[in-house]
Design a protein around this motif. Sequence first.
Motif, mmCIF file in Angstrom:
data_model
loop_
_atom_site.group_PDB
_atom_site.id
_atom_site.type_symbol
_atom_site.label_atom_id
_atom_site.label_comp_id
_atom_site.label_asym_id
_atom_site.label_seq_id
_atom_site.Cartn_x
_atom_site.Cartn_y
_atom_site.Cartn_z
ATOM 1 N N ARG A 146 44.939 35.910 49.350
ATOM 2 C CA ARG A 146 46.400 35.632 49.183
ATOM 3 C C ARG A 146 46.897 36.118 47.798
ATOM 4 O O ARG A 146 46.405 36.378 46.815
ATOM 5 N N ILE A 147 47.770 37.042 48.251
ATOM 6 C CA ILE A 147 48.515 37.957 47.098
ATOM 7 C C ILE A 147 49.950 37.681 47.101
ATOM 8 O O ILE A 147 50.616 37.910 48.140
ATOM 9 N N PRO A 148 50.608 37.238 46.144
ATOM 10 C CA PRO A 148 51.955 36.760 45.965
ATOM 11 C C PRO A 148 52.994 38.070 46.282
ATOM 12 O O PRO A 148 52.359 39.209 45.425
ATOM 13 N N MET A 149 53.887 38.229 47.266
ATOM 14 C CA MET A 149 54.431 39.365 47.606
ATOM 15 C C MET A 149 55.337 39.777 46.290
ATOM 16 O O MET A 149 55.598 40.990 46.065
ATOM 17 N N HIS A 150 56.069 38.430 45.767
ATOM 18 C CA HIS A 150 56.938 38.743 44.645
ATOM 19 C C HIS A 150 56.767 37.713 43.557
ATOM 20 O O HIS A 150 56.346 36.797 43.775
ATOM 21 N N THR A 151 56.685 38.099 42.285
ATOM 22 C CA THR A 151 56.193 37.628 41.099
ATOM 23 C C THR A 151 57.435 37.592 39.949
ATOM 24 O O THR A 151 57.581 38.971 39.992
ATOM 25 N N ILE A 152 57.864 36.801 39.437
ATOM 26 C CA ILE A 152 58.723 37.059 38.281
ATOM 27 C C ILE A 152 58.217 37.546 37.248
ATOM 28 O O ILE A 152 57.306 36.891 36.846
ATOM 29 N N ARG A 153 59.028 38.407 36.437
ATOM 30 C CA ARG A 153 58.282 39.148 35.398
ATOM 31 C C ARG A 153 58.267 37.779 34.201
ATOM 32 O O ARG A 153 59.196 36.886 34.146
ATOM 33 N N GLU A 209 44.297 34.910 45.031
ATOM 34 C CA GLU A 209 42.980 34.132 45.789
ATOM 35 C C GLU A 209 42.385 34.759 46.744
ATOM 36 O O GLU A 209 42.911 35.575 47.415
ATOM 37 N N CYS A 210 40.989 34.625 46.879
ATOM 38 C CA CYS A 210 40.147 35.109 47.829
ATOM 39 C C CYS A 210 39.228 34.223 48.251
ATOM 40 O O CYS A 210 38.096 33.955 47.590
ATOM 41 N N HIS A 211 39.298 33.855 49.456
ATOM 42 C CA HIS A 211 38.372 32.585 49.982
ATOM 43 C C HIS A 211 37.249 33.299 50.889
ATOM 44 O O HIS A 211 37.676 34.166 51.694
ATOM 45 N N PHE A 212 36.133 32.960 51.127
ATOM 46 C CA PHE A 212 35.208 33.558 51.660
ATOM 47 C C PHE A 212 34.133 32.584 52.145
ATOM 48 O O PHE A 212 34.062 31.398 51.711
ATOM 49 N N ASP A 213 33.348 32.909 53.090
ATOM 50 C CA ASP A 213 32.354 31.955 53.565
ATOM 51 C C ASP A 213 30.829 32.822 53.682
ATOM 52 O O ASP A 213 30.790 33.807 54.311
ATOM 53 N N THR A 215 36.664 32.541 43.329
ATOM 54 C CA THR A 215 37.662 32.446 44.304
ATOM 55 C C THR A 215 39.265 32.726 44.061
ATOM 56 O O THR A 215 40.057 32.970 44.990
ATOM 57 N N GLN A 216 39.631 32.946 42.781
ATOM 58 C CA GLN A 216 40.723 32.954 42.302
ATOM 59 C C GLN A 216 40.616 33.770 41.015
ATOM 60 O O GLN A 216 39.807 33.538 40.130
ATOM 61 N N VAL A 217 41.654 34.632 40.731
ATOM 62 C CA VAL A 217 41.890 35.132 39.406
ATOM 63 C C VAL A 217 43.390 34.993 39.081
ATOM 64 O O VAL A 217 44.465 35.159 39.841
ATOM 65 N N THR A 218 43.812 34.365 37.812
ATOM 66 C CA THR A 218 44.935 34.132 37.443
ATOM 67 C C THR A 218 45.657 35.291 36.372
ATOM 68 O O THR A 218 44.785 35.628 35.401
ATOM 69 N N LEU A 219 46.781 35.992 36.739
ATOM 70 C CA LEU A 219 47.232 36.879 35.749
ATOM 71 C C LEU A 219 48.447 36.384 34.953
ATOM 72 O O LEU A 219 49.204 35.554 35.647
ATOM 73 N N GLN A 220 48.248 36.346 33.612
ATOM 74 C CA GLN A 220 49.329 35.456 32.931
ATOM 75 C C GLN A 220 50.658 36.738 32.302
ATOM 76 O O GLN A 220 50.158 37.893 32.004
ATOM 77 N N SER A 221 51.728 36.092 32.264
ATOM 78 C CA SER A 221 52.908 37.222 31.542
ATOM 79 C C SER A 221 52.746 38.352 32.223
ATOM 80 O O SER A 221 52.653 39.437 31.326
#
Length: 365
Positions: A91-98, A105-109, A156-162
């Motif tokens: 899951r990659i957000p198509m648009h993110t506000i500056r 998100e990356c989900h795997f089994d 399973t996830q990476v958060t990018l800030q600002s």
Amino acid sequence: MTMHGLTSQIESCSFWLDSTLPVYRIHLIALILLPVIFLFASLKAKLRGIRFENFEAVLKESEAILKDLTKIGLQHVFKDCGYALRLLEVRIPMHTIRNQSARLECHFDLEGEALYSVKWYKDGNEFYRFVPRDIPPVQLFPLPGVTVDTDNSNATQVTLQSVDLLASGKYRCEVSGEAPSFQTVSDHGDMLVVALPTEGPRISGGRPRYQIGDMVRINCTAGKSKPAAQLMWFINGEQADPKLIRGPYVIEDPRDELETAILGLEFEVRHQHFKKGDMKLKCLATIATVYWRSNEESVEGEKPQKAPVLESRETVPPSESRADRVQASGPCLSPAPSIFLLVTCFLLDLVSSRLTSISLDMTTR
């Protein structure tokens, strides 16, 4: 490397086999694969100029071949045994506000395998790595525009800030299983960072009133943004005909690389453009699904003025009385503007004649 070591390496391929399988089947697979690999390695070594007598070199060649087979070929052969790493969803957000955060998100089994690593790439450059057996498990790689919030990032996830405009790009998640398979799966998605306008669209060039046949020439200017806003014109709630549109024109500010969009509207005013005497002109500005603003102006149609009615009124001098006017007029010499005035004049003449006759009679007596 000894023959026993090479046999052990072959037996490690049994990692994909169900643990309930008899042990003799594992050794059988090893015995079948060993001569084939050894023969192939001998031919490859001969092509390289290595003598067959150099047994150690042949064994090393066999080991390299076996590792390649283990990583590339055998993982497909033993998928049916139930050990197949699967990537469920990225899951990659198509648009993110500056200046806001973005969560990737990356989900795997693993399906029985052990996790070796999870890696994240932006435009082909690695910026995040998670290896559970390492201490600490997270490793970051500097990349312009990418700032990772490690407190909210894991396997399973990476958060990018600002995030800023440089964070726009293609993001890929890569998941790898542990040895001996090192099976790897990956998927990607695009993210666009949006700089929203600080003000809504502005309408300029219009007049407060229009008449039928007048030309409307107006512009809609959106606030600075990245990317430029998409503009649309509406006349009385209906989208304007493309033939009436002028533009769009996009102007980029070199100082901050933000863009200003301008869209013109030009048409001749007709009867159908007025609804109950008014005409509504609206401009709509949008950026994907994250921005939606509009501005509307209502203009009046000039109502036709009525022709003035000419009235003939008699002006009475203030020094004269009505009786003076009657005596001065004598026989009705004034032109009569209507039948009513004619009748009035006739009656006045009749009364005047009668009074004169009575006066003469009285004088004779």
